[in-house]
Every structure is written in C-alpha cells, then in structure tokens.
Design a protein around this motif. Sequence first.
Motif, mmCIF file in Angstrom:
data_model
loop_
_atom_site.group_PDB
_atom_site.id
_atom_site.type_symbol
_atom_site.label_atom_id
_atom_site.label_comp_id
_atom_site.label_asym_id
_atom_site.label_seq_id
_atom_site.Cartn_x
_atom_site.Cartn_y
_atom_site.Cartn_z
ATOM 1 N N ARG A 145 0.823 -1.199 0.000
ATOM 2 C CA ARG A 145 0.000 0.000 0.000
ATOM 3 C C ARG A 145 0.864 1.258 0.000
ATOM 4 O O ARG A 145 0.699 2.126 -0.850
ATOM 5 C CB ARG A 145 -0.928 -0.004 1.215
ATOM 6 C CG ARG A 145 -1.916 1.136 1.164
ATOM 7 C CD ARG A 145 -2.780 1.169 2.399
ATOM 8 N NE ARG A 145 -3.699 2.275 2.292
ATOM 9 C CZ ARG A 145 -4.934 2.188 1.821
ATOM 10 N NH1 ARG A 145 -5.383 1.030 1.404
ATOM 11 N NH2 ARG A 145 -5.708 3.241 1.738
ATOM 12 N N PHE A 152 3.194 6.042 -6.903
ATOM 13 C CA PHE A 152 2.213 6.923 -7.537
ATOM 14 C C PHE A 152 2.663 8.376 -7.440
ATOM 15 O O PHE A 152 2.688 9.102 -8.432
ATOM 16 C CB PHE A 152 0.862 6.717 -6.846
ATOM 17 C CG PHE A 152 -0.216 7.687 -7.247
ATOM 18 C CD1 PHE A 152 -0.988 7.455 -8.371
ATOM 19 C CD2 PHE A 152 -0.484 8.813 -6.489
ATOM 20 C CE1 PHE A 152 -1.994 8.329 -8.738
ATOM 21 C CE2 PHE A 152 -1.486 9.701 -6.844
ATOM 22 C CZ PHE A 152 -2.239 9.456 -7.968
ATOM 23 N N ILE A 437 2.193 5.479 -12.460
ATOM 24 C CA ILE A 437 1.069 6.054 -11.715
ATOM 25 C C ILE A 437 -0.020 4.999 -11.542
ATOM 26 O O ILE A 437 -0.539 4.780 -10.446
ATOM 27 C CB ILE A 437 0.525 7.301 -12.444
ATOM 28 C CG1 ILE A 437 1.460 8.482 -12.204
ATOM 29 C CG2 ILE A 437 -0.890 7.643 -11.996
ATOM 30 C CD1 ILE A 437 1.126 9.719 -12.990
ATOM 31 N N LEU A 438 -0.338 4.318 -12.647
ATOM 32 C CA LEU A 438 -1.386 3.295 -12.576
ATOM 33 C C LEU A 438 -0.952 2.105 -11.732
ATOM 34 O O LEU A 438 -1.716 1.587 -10.919
ATOM 35 C CB LEU A 438 -1.744 2.819 -13.980
ATOM 36 C CG LEU A 438 -2.724 3.705 -14.736
ATOM 37 C CD1 LEU A 438 -2.908 3.175 -16.135
ATOM 38 C CD2 LEU A 438 -4.059 3.751 -14.007
ATOM 39 N N LEU A 441 -1.106 3.118 -8.187
ATOM 40 C CA LEU A 441 -2.438 3.474 -7.688
ATOM 41 C C LEU A 441 -3.214 2.259 -7.195
ATOM 42 O O LEU A 441 -3.917 2.319 -6.186
ATOM 43 C CB LEU A 441 -3.203 4.174 -8.823
ATOM 44 C CG LEU A 441 -4.520 4.841 -8.486
ATOM 45 C CD1 LEU A 441 -4.343 5.820 -7.350
ATOM 46 C CD2 LEU A 441 -5.076 5.540 -9.713
ATOM 47 N N LEU A 445 -4.749 1.876 -3.396
ATOM 48 C CA LEU A 445 -6.181 1.982 -3.091
ATOM 49 C C LEU A 445 -6.770 0.681 -2.570
ATOM 50 O O LEU A 445 -7.697 0.694 -1.779
ATOM 51 C CB LEU A 445 -6.951 2.391 -4.353
ATOM 52 C CG LEU A 445 -6.917 3.866 -4.738
ATOM 53 C CD1 LEU A 445 -7.643 4.057 -6.057
ATOM 54 C CD2 LEU A 445 -7.567 4.716 -3.665
ATOM 55 N N TYR A 446 -6.249 -0.445 -3.055
ATOM 56 C CA TYR A 446 -6.959 -1.696 -2.807
ATOM 57 C C TYR A 446 -6.242 -2.666 -1.875
ATOM 58 O O TYR A 446 -6.673 -3.793 -1.716
ATOM 59 C CB TYR A 446 -7.293 -2.403 -4.125
ATOM 60 C CG TYR A 446 -8.074 -1.548 -5.069
ATOM 61 C CD1 TYR A 446 -9.184 -0.830 -4.608
ATOM 62 C CD2 TYR A 446 -7.738 -1.432 -6.404
ATOM 63 C CE1 TYR A 446 -9.907 -0.033 -5.455
ATOM 64 C CE2 TYR A 446 -8.468 -0.634 -7.263
ATOM 65 C CZ TYR A 446 -9.550 0.066 -6.781
ATOM 66 O OH TYR A 446 -10.267 0.856 -7.614
ATOM 67 N N ARG A 476 -9.217 -0.837 5.104
ATOM 68 C CA ARG A 476 -10.094 -1.916 4.619
ATOM 69 C C ARG A 476 -10.453 -2.870 5.752
ATOM 70 O O ARG A 476 -10.278 -4.084 5.666
ATOM 71 C CB ARG A 476 -9.415 -2.669 3.483
ATOM 72 C CG ARG A 476 -9.194 -1.792 2.252
ATOM 73 C CD ARG A 476 -8.374 -2.497 1.222
ATOM 74 N NE ARG A 476 -9.101 -3.572 0.566
ATOM 75 C CZ ARG A 476 -9.923 -3.397 -0.445
ATOM 76 N NH1 ARG A 476 -10.170 -2.199 -0.896
ATOM 77 N NH2 ARG A 476 -10.528 -4.413 -0.989
ATOM 78 N N PRO A 478 -13.416 -3.912 7.038
ATOM 79 C CA PRO A 478 -14.426 -4.969 6.862
ATOM 80 C C PRO A 478 -13.838 -6.210 6.192
ATOM 81 O O PRO A 478 -14.187 -7.330 6.537
ATOM 82 C CB PRO A 478 -15.477 -4.304 5.972
ATOM 83 C CG PRO A 478 -15.269 -2.842 6.145
ATOM 84 C CD PRO A 478 -13.821 -2.642 6.430
ATOM 85 N N GLN A 479 -12.919 -6.006 5.234
ATOM 86 C CA GLN A 479 -12.329 -7.152 4.533
ATOM 87 C C GLN A 479 -11.430 -7.949 5.471
ATOM 88 O O GLN A 479 -11.298 -9.158 5.341
ATOM 89 C CB GLN A 479 -11.510 -6.689 3.321
ATOM 90 C CG GLN A 479 -12.331 -6.282 2.123
ATOM 91 C CD GLN A 479 -12.743 -4.819 2.164
ATOM 92 O OE1 GLN A 479 -12.714 -4.174 3.204
ATOM 93 N NE2 GLN A 479 -13.162 -4.313 1.021
#
Lengths: 511, 319
Positions: A145, A152, A437-438, A441, A445-446, A476, A478-479
């Motif tokens: 993360r 990014f 960047i992608l 990212l 985010l995930y 995150r 809940p996950q």
Amino acid sequence: MRTALILLLLLALASVMGSLIPQYPNTPERVAQYKIDHGLFGSFLDRAGLFDVFGSWWFALITFLLFVSLVACLVPRTRALIRSLRSRPVQAREIDSFRHYAERNVAAAPEAVIAGSRRILRRRMFRVASDPARPALAAEKGAAREVGSLLFHWAFILILAGVIYGKGTGFSGYAVVVEGDTWIDAAANYDGQIRTGRFFGGDFTGTGLRLREFESAFRETGQPMDFVSRVDLIDADGSTIRSQDIRVNHPADVNGIRFYQINFGWAPRIVIRDAAGAAFDDTVVMDRDPAPEGIPDFAMPWRGVIKLPGAGEGSNAPDRAVELELWPDSRALFALLNGDEPQAMLTEFEPVIRYTVWDGRLTELATNAFDTTFMRETTSGILGAGRTVTLGGGDRAAGNGGGSSATIGFPDLKQYSVFQVSRDAGVPIVLLAAILILVGLLPALYTSRRKVWVRAEPAGTGAGSVLKVGGFALQRRPQFEDEFAKLLDALTDEAGGVPTDRGERERVSAP
Amino acid sequence: VTDLQWARVSNDAFTVALFAYLAAMVGYFAYLAFRREAIWKVSRAVAFAGLGANLISIIARGFAADRVPWGNMYEYSVLLSLLVVAGYLLIVEGMYKLRTLGGFALMFSVLTMAVAVSFLYVGPGPLVPALNSYWIKIHVQAAIWGSSLFALGGIVTILYLFQDRWERREIESLAAKQPPPIMGGAVDLSAPAGLDTDVDELGAAAVAAPKRGRLPSAQTLDRVAYRIIAFAFPIWTFAVIAGAIWAQEAWGRYWGWDPKETWSFITWVIYAGYLHARSTSGWKGRPAAVIALVGFVSLLITYYAVNLWIVGLHSYKGF
C-alpha cells in the motif's frame, strides 16, 4: 500533505480559468475577438496572463511549489518506509486488546504451535519476527500500500522531469508541402514560427519528405472521411528511408521527429510571362476563406497572391501583384453567380481561377499580407485549368505597346498538405511515469496494512497449549474481518486444534 | 438487415429502455416508500428488461453505423445510462445489498437518456478522421466506465448528505426529548459527561430500524460511495492517460490544455482530493462528501459543458 493539496486545488482553479477564458496557444483568433469585445477588462486579463494561463509565470510558480511540497512530503515518507521494511515487526506487550482477538485450545506444544504459525504466516506473505523472550510471533503484511502510494506520487516528479526534458529540447513547427515537392527539415523551411524549447540546440535533422500524392475522401454529406499524404521519407544523405502513408492518427516517425497530418489545400501552378520571358512559374499555396455561420467550410473559395516586384508594365517599372481566387469545383462558382445555395467543393471539377492584376508599389514583400494602398487594379479575368490568357490591361497610356504581351497560364492544379513536425524526446519518460502512476495506484487503493500477533501458552490442564491470536488492519477493516477469521482457522488447524472449537474468549470484531 | 432497419431497431429499443427505466424508477420509489418485497421484485425485473433494451439499442446502433457505437454524445449518453443502471444493479444492489437507492440511479439514467434524445440526437453515421482510431475503443470506453461509476458514486454521495443531515436532526430531537437525568435526588440540568455516547446509541438505534421511506444509514451510504469512487478513480486515471496517448498520435502532443483535457484533469484533481480527505482526520464524512459532490459537478461539466459550449478539439456534438 495539506499544503500540497491546497496547491493542487489552486492548480485546478487556475485550470478552470484557463478553460473559460480563450487561450492564446489554443485559439488565438478567439483571444483577439475577446479583447475587442471586453476592452479594458480584456487588457486587464492580458496583463494578468489569463490569456495564456498554462504558460504564465504564476501557473509555473504554483506547479513549482506543488512539486516542492510534494518532495518535502515524499522524502520523509520514503525514508520511513525503507526503515520499516528493514526493521522486523515489533512484538506487542498485550495482544488481547487489539481490534481482533481470539483464543483456541490446540494439541501441539507451545514451541510447535509457534513453528507452525510461522509457516502459515510466511505462506501468506506475512513478514514474521519471533519474540526471543517467549513463544510468540509478530507479523505484518501490506507494505504494498505504502510502496504503491509512494510510487504513484514519485511518478509525478518523473512526469515533470519528462515534460521539462522533452519540451525543453524539443520543437514543433509546420511544414507545407505541395504534391511533387520535397521538403527538408531545416529552420528556413518551416511555415511560420517554430516553437522551440529553452534548451533546443537548433539541431535540425535534414530529413526530407517528398509528397508524392495527397488524397482526401468525403462522404456525400460533406463530412470528411479520410486524408492521406503518400510520402517518401528521405535521409539527410539523400537515400530513401521508406515510403509511407501519413494520415490523421497515423503520423510518420523518422530520425526522432514526427510528421502529423494537420491540414491540406489547393496549390495551382501559375505561369506568368511578360515580354522578357517567364516572370513567374511556380505553385501557389492557397488559403481558404473562413466560412460565415451556416455555410459549409468547403463552399468558400481559396485565395492567394503572387507578388512580382518590378514586373509591372509602364514607366519606372512598378511592382505587380496578381490576386488569385480559386474555385476547385467551378460548379460552385456558377451556383454562386446564379444565386443558388453555396456548394461544398470537395473534389476537383473543371477548376477556375478569378484573377486580378494590380500595378503600383508593393509594401509587405516579406509576408503574405497584401496591401493595395499604393496599387491600382489594372485588369481582371477568369481562367480555366489548362488555359493561358493574355493580360488585357497594362499601362496603355505609356504607349509602348507592352500592355497586351503579358500572359497568365494555369496549367495544373495540385494539392498541398500541411504537416506538424515535432520532436519530443520526453514522451517515453512521461509514458513510463503514467504507467507507474497506474501501477502504484492499484495497491495504494486496494490493499491494506495488516498486523497480526500470535502467542502460545501451555494449557492449564494436560498437554497442548492455548493459541492466542490478535491483530488489526489499518485500512479496509471490513475485509480484514473475514481474512482474520480464515487465518485463525488455518493457525488452529496447523497447531492440531479443532477449527470449530471456539475458545471461551472469542472476539472477532471490535468491542 | 439494412443499416436503416438497424437504425430503427436501435431507436425503438431506446424508447423501450427509456420507458422501462421510467417505470422501474417509479417502482423503486414506491418500494422505498412502502417496503413491499413484491414491488421491489417487479421493479428490479422491469429495470433488467430496460437494461436489455438499452443494450439492444446500443448494439443495433453499432450495426447501423458500421462502427463502435460510442462516437458521439448521443451514443455516449445511451451507454452511460446503461452502465449506471448496470452498476447500480450489480454493485449497489448485488454487492452491498441496498435496494432502496434504485429510484435515484434510474432517475439519473432517465434524465441522461431524455437529454440525449431531445438535444443530442444524430442519426448513425461515420466518424470524422480524428476519431477513427483504435484508441476510441480504449480511451472512450475507459472514460464511459469511469464516468458512470463516478455518477453512481455521486448519486450515493448526494443521498449520504441528505441522510446524514436527517440523522443529525433525529439525534438532536431525541436528545431534546430526553428527560434530565436525576442525580442524587436533585435535578441536574447540565448534561452529564456520558450523555454524548448515549445519544449516539439512541441515534444509531433510531436509524438502524428499517422504516418506510427511509434510506440506508449515513455510514453505509458513505462507505458505498467511497468504494464506488475508489473503484472509478483508477479507471478515470487510465482514461486520461489513454487520452493523452491518443492525443500524441492524433494531434502531435500528449497534453495541450484543450478544454476537455483541462476539465478531465480538474475532475481528476477533485476526486484525488476526495480520496486524500477520506484518509485525513477532520475531513471524513461531510467535508469529504462535499468534495465528492464538487467532483460530480465537475464530471458533468467535463461531459456536457465542454462538449457543447466551450470551444476546443472535443467540440464534436454532431459527429
């Protein structure tokens, strides 16, 4: 971070202004109109650089400050990340107060439980550290993360570097090439101004482009369908590199420069002869009149002017100029003369030129502008393709009989093609940065940072031990609830416990 | 089947889809009001039927024009409507099990389609050369997917802001109704320190009970909006990057501050601000939601205003 966000917001606000006020680099003619319409306010905007927001000093200043604050933010974060990646996960004093906590009775001995747990956690990509003091583990996962987030953000610095390098050393200009002609990449051959970067060294490549043929295709509705320039690309030493079709969306890439199909038009070949011989024999690049509202673009005639200093007839050899008005499709001219609807001229059909001859003194020889202040119209007429006519007018009063000897011929109608020629060596860098960047990212985010602690204590009665697992997720949440439950089952299973055997102290979610 | 017949099929399917969405919208609002399972089932079925018709309309349009059916604003709007409804059914209803938001999502699609057919309609035709590139498949698709998800996130955000305000008022009124606690036999008019948490629980209880005409809790709406926007953001980022790559091929520069480029950048910046605000203490909740709302407005400007009113390279309303 707050400073950077505020600067980013300022950049966005400046961009809003840049999109609402016409911008000189994008639409110069609208800027001129805006200045006329808004008077004092317009000149105020001009003074403030609002007609070129994206090239103004204050836009550059905001960008500069944004990047300074970004770097100031990223350096400590990167250091902290490296430090945390190097260090081992930290042991916890109390683990039962974490958001997730559970105990299980298992069959294995404490040391075996810890060894098994280590395997399980390692398999699940946790970084694991054992406690030297007791059978306990600290584990963490999800550095992706922060790595992604930093990637990014650093990528924007790379974009800036690519932009500065590419625009700084690059250039962009326009080349106008008539069918059959060869254009050479050299400073003098560009049409109009060349936009060059600050560090541009004037190193034009000498690459040649020969336009064999230009083709345009239109639908019946007049909607353009395709424009193709069929060209030969020639190296500086004169050897042909290759033949290629350049069309919209399909530029030619050669010797580090690129040719883009931008525009096209008509270029009649005109031959003017006077008593002394050929005064002019060349193709004339014509410009299309701008179409008024409601009239198709291609319904307008094309204009050009031939300037012949000292070629006029009469005493003192005045200058001569021939103004040309080309109708590539003569049916459109006849429709106009009949008062019919304007017709779009999409293809060549018995082209005609209306010409006007002016004699007098030419003022603006260097530019295409045509000033008739010191000239008078001597004759005019109409000329079809393949025809030659005698210029009837002339200065008869001079009485030397030369008036009628000059002729004008229109042997051939060609097309010309306009290319944007540019070099931007920064493109690969910017593309790489965009990919980074992608790539950064998605984990930023995930994914989430998760920490887990495992402890094994001897069971109070008989063999086996009590497995204690605590943990939490920084993002995150809940996950993580689900992940924690599964991890707990796997750890229990590995230690010889029954996954369904819920200990007396069970707390899977927060208090 | 000729192009003309395909065009008629496309237009007829469009009409069917529009009316199905309209009916489903009314149905979903009725479900929100009365909470009858049967109403929801019927509305959902009608919404799916509309989705089918919408899809047929798009495919037939592609056959009629012999190209990808997203070459102008009308076609873009039709696809946007499809993706918003599909996104609602799959994400909001499928993943997050929220059934009460259907009316709002469908309302967005109905409005989008109504605007499309009233003001933006053009017959199926070929593309201008500038659009004739395989990048139209990549860039425009990414832009549509990103926009539809941002739109869905925007709808949920608006509902969050309403629900949040309603919950605050409810909690305030509950707090006002509380009798003053009796302490040591005396009536103490100043609230004890623990009151806030009590009120929170009361408020949560009042909100948790599913009632007629009530939306999901503000907390849920906030989380769903965030999830959808966080899903949309990388897609939008990719759309902007793909646009830049295409611009490099078509116009000879990857970035030229054309109004469309500028506004897609502004939209991107606002949503980036939202994602940062969500993880900054003091900005969670309402302030972040307001940023997301501004992002939604910016998205609409990027689509409608830039194409229709601001002169630039993307001003192709017609073809």
